[in-house]
Design a protein around this motif. Structure first.
Motif, short mmCIF file in Angstrom:
data_model
loop_
_atom_site.label_atom_id
_atom_site.label_comp_id
_atom_site.label_asym_id
_atom_site.label_seq_id
_atom_site.Cartn_x
_atom_site.Cartn_y
_atom_site.Cartn_z
N TYR A 78 59.44 -8.88 -19.46
CA TYR A 78 58.65 -7.81 -18.86
C TYR A 78 59.31 -7.26 -17.60
CZ TYR A 78 55.01 -9.54 -21.98
OH TYR A 78 54.31 -9.93 -23.09
N PRO A 79 60.32 -6.40 -17.75
CA PRO A 79 60.97 -5.82 -16.56
C PRO A 79 60.03 -5.03 -15.68
CG PRO A 79 62.32 -5.49 -18.52
CD PRO A 79 61.01 -6.02 -19.00
N ASP A 80 59.01 -4.40 -16.25
CA ASP A 80 58.05 -3.62 -15.46
C ASP A 80 56.81 -4.42 -15.12
OD1 ASP A 80 59.23 -1.01 -15.11
OD2 ASP A 80 59.08 -0.77 -17.27
N GLY A 81 56.83 -5.73 -15.38
CA GLY A 81 55.66 -6.54 -15.12
C GLY A 81 54.64 -6.42 -16.23
N HIS A 82 53.54 -7.14 -16.05
CA HIS A 82 52.44 -7.15 -17.02
C HIS A 82 51.15 -6.81 -16.27
CE1 HIS A 82 49.46 -8.65 -19.88
NE2 HIS A 82 50.40 -8.74 -20.80
N ILE A 86 49.10 -10.21 -15.81
CA ILE A 86 49.74 -11.49 -15.50
C ILE A 86 50.65 -11.33 -14.28
CG2 ILE A 86 51.16 -13.37 -16.40
CD1 ILE A 86 50.48 -12.43 -19.22
N PRO A 87 50.46 -12.14 -13.24
CA PRO A 87 51.32 -12.05 -12.05
C PRO A 87 52.78 -12.34 -12.38
CG PRO A 87 49.35 -13.34 -11.59
CD PRO A 87 49.38 -13.14 -13.08
N ALA A 88 53.67 -11.76 -11.59
CA ALA A 88 55.10 -11.87 -11.85
C ALA A 88 55.56 -13.32 -11.84
CB ALA A 88 55.89 -11.05 -10.84
N ASP A 89 55.06 -14.13 -10.89
CA ASP A 89 55.53 -15.52 -10.83
C ASP A 89 55.10 -16.31 -12.07
OD1 ASP A 89 52.83 -15.35 -9.98
OD2 ASP A 89 52.99 -17.22 -8.85
N VAL A 90 53.95 -15.98 -12.62
CA VAL A 90 53.50 -16.64 -13.84
C VAL A 90 54.39 -16.25 -15.02
CG1 VAL A 90 51.58 -16.89 -15.46
CG2 VAL A 90 51.13 -16.79 -13.00
N LEU A 91 54.76 -14.96 -15.07
CA LEU A 91 55.66 -14.51 -16.13
C LEU A 91 56.99 -15.23 -16.08
CD1 LEU A 91 55.09 -10.63 -16.07
CD2 LEU A 91 54.37 -12.22 -17.86
N TRP A 92 57.55 -15.39 -14.88
CA TRP A 92 58.85 -16.06 -14.76
C TRP A 92 58.75 -17.53 -15.14
CZ3 TRP A 92 63.35 -13.90 -14.83
CH2 TRP A 92 63.51 -12.60 -14.35
N ARG A 93 57.69 -18.21 -14.72
CA ARG A 93 57.52 -19.62 -15.09
C ARG A 93 57.40 -19.77 -16.61
NH1 ARG A 93 54.04 -19.91 -10.54
NH2 ARG A 93 52.19 -19.88 -11.89
N ALA A 94 56.64 -18.87 -17.23
CA ALA A 94 56.47 -18.94 -18.68
C ALA A 94 57.79 -18.69 -19.39
CB ALA A 94 55.42 -17.93 -19.12
N LEU A 95 58.57 -17.73 -18.89
CA LEU A 95 59.86 -17.43 -19.51
C LEU A 95 60.78 -18.64 -19.44
CD1 LEU A 95 61.66 -15.34 -20.88
CD2 LEU A 95 62.30 -14.50 -18.61
N TRP A 97 65.72 -6.47 -13.14
CA TRP A 97 65.18 -7.63 -13.85
C TRP A 97 66.29 -8.39 -14.56
CZ3 TRP A 97 64.95 -8.99 -19.04
CH2 TRP A 97 64.05 -10.00 -19.38
N LEU A 98 67.21 -7.68 -15.18
CA LEU A 98 68.33 -8.34 -15.84
C LEU A 98 69.16 -9.14 -14.84
CD1 LEU A 98 69.55 -5.50 -18.23
CD2 LEU A 98 68.73 -7.75 -18.96
N GLU A 99 69.40 -8.57 -13.69
CA GLU A 99 70.20 -9.27 -12.68
C GLU A 99 69.48 -10.55 -12.23
OE1 GLU A 99 72.77 -8.36 -8.63
OE2 GLU A 99 71.41 -6.83 -9.43
N ARG A 100 68.17 -10.44 -12.00
CA ARG A 100 67.44 -11.65 -11.60
C ARG A 100 67.44 -12.67 -12.72
NH1 ARG A 100 61.21 -12.65 -9.39
NH2 ARG A 100 61.35 -14.92 -9.62
N LEU A 101 67.29 -12.23 -13.98
CA LEU A 101 67.30 -13.14 -15.12
C LEU A 101 68.56 -13.98 -15.11
CD1 LEU A 101 65.71 -13.69 -17.88
CD2 LEU A 101 67.47 -12.22 -18.90
N ARG A 102 69.71 -13.34 -14.90
CA ARG A 102 70.98 -14.09 -14.88
C ARG A 102 71.06 -14.99 -13.66
NH1 ARG A 102 70.77 -13.13 -20.03
NH2 ARG A 102 71.46 -11.06 -20.68
N GLN A 103 70.54 -14.54 -12.53
CA GLN A 103 70.53 -15.39 -11.33
C GLN A 103 69.63 -16.62 -11.54
OE1 GLN A 103 69.20 -12.59 -8.37
NE2 GLN A 103 71.26 -11.76 -8.01
N GLU A 104 68.60 -16.46 -12.36
CA GLU A 104 67.70 -17.58 -12.66
C GLU A 104 68.33 -18.57 -13.64
OE1 GLU A 104 64.28 -18.15 -11.89
OE2 GLU A 104 64.17 -16.54 -10.42
N GLY A 105 69.53 -18.24 -14.14
CA GLY A 105 70.23 -19.16 -15.03
C GLY A 105 69.94 -18.97 -16.50
N ILE A 106 69.32 -17.87 -16.88
CA ILE A 106 69.01 -17.59 -18.29
C ILE A 106 70.05 -16.60 -18.80
CG2 ILE A 106 67.32 -16.70 -19.92
CD1 ILE A 106 65.13 -17.59 -17.98
#
Length: 289
Positions: free
Chosen positions: A144-148, A151-160, A190-199
């Motif tokens: 969800y690059p534009d969020g949901h 669902i809060p952003a931190d919850v989305l990242w934890r679920a991912l 969002w893509l940049e953060r995804l890679r920084q998060e190690g995914i």
């Protein structure tokens, strides 16, 4: 941060043209349109088959079987909260294996606020182990690059992260498919953060196919996609011309300009044709020519 990867995660590589190796989405009701795209879709193209509440398993199975018969790859959706029992899921997966055969699936939570059966969310279905048991090897999950809207952003990242880890532990190939959006900047960030998060798994960016502006806005509202007037202007949509057709050309140009493999990893496209796969495929072919 510790890096987790699924079994066939791909390291960043030189970006291919975005219009290569795209995927499509269809509903089970659109099986008649498969004949119209026989000569338009590249063999081996992935076609996601939605899991809507007003359709039956028999409809979804027939759609998956016909997609397979066309030389395309069926990617059936599995909406966890809509599945009423372990037996129902087992039966559906067994029939998919026999009739498609499906080796791919897109696992989502689904819209109902409460589960109809034992699977509270996509993670619970993944952790059941049934996907591997019924030979599903390639599993897509949502981004969800534009969020949901709910669902809060931190919850989305934890679920991912949780879904990604669970798929890795079970040896699945995994991929992320995002909601469709109108603006490149949030997607790139969002893509940049995804890679920084190690995914580091491949990502298919959701893109709206060419469609009437009125229909596009209706789908955006239904999907909770932000569509302010300013963003729509960047996308090429004029709110004063609702009978025009809007296409994703400007968005794709901005994405292609901004994508850097070292920062954004492997990126492909997932088209939402909104009921007109032929129109979307003809648009892709025209742009790629």
């Amino acid at each position: 941060m510790t890096q987790h990867t699924c079994s066939s995660s791909l390291a960043a590589q030189p970006a291919q043209p975005l219009l290569q190796d795209y995927s499509l989405e269809m509903t089970a009701r659109e099986i008649r349109s498969l004949a119209d795209i026989r000569t338009l879709a590249t063999p081996g193209t992935r076609v996601n088959i939605t899991f809507l509440p007003n359709e039956q398993d028999a409809d979804r199975l027939r759609a998956a079987s016909l997609v397979h018969a066309q030389g395309l790859i069926p990617v059936p959706h599995l909406a966890a909260r809509r599945i009423r029992s372990d037996t129902e899921l087992r039966t559906y997966l067994a029939r998919l294996r026999e009739q498609a055969p499906a080796r791919h699936a897109f696992v989502i939570a689904g819209d109902p606020p409460r589960p109809a059966g034992p699977y509270e969310d996509a993670l619970a279905l993944i952790q059941s182990g049934l996907l591997a048991e019924y030979d599903i090897r390639h599993v897509s999950i949502s981004g969800y690059p534009d969020g949901h809207p709910a669902i809060p952003a931190d919850v989305l990242w934890r679920a991912l992260h949780a879904k990604h880890r669970a798929l890795a532990l079970q040896g699945h190939d995994c991929e992320i498919i995002t909601q469709f959006g109108f603006e490149a900047a949030p997607i790139l960030n969002w893509l940049e953060r995804l890679r920084q998060e190690g995914i580091e798994v491949p990502v298919r960016i959701g893109v709206a196919g060419p469609v009437g502006v009125h229909k596009l806005l209706r789908y955006a509202a239904a999907c909770g996609v932000g569509a302010s007037a300013g963003i729509l202007r960047k996308y090429g949509v004029s709110l004063g011309r609702l009978f025009d057709t809007a296409g994703p050309g400007m968005l794709l140009q901005d994405l292609q300009t901004g994508l850097e493999p070292a920062r954004h990893g492997v990126v492909r496209l997932h088209f939402f044709p909104f009921g007109d796969m032929e129109k979307t495929l003809r648009w892709i072919l025209a742009q790629a020519a």
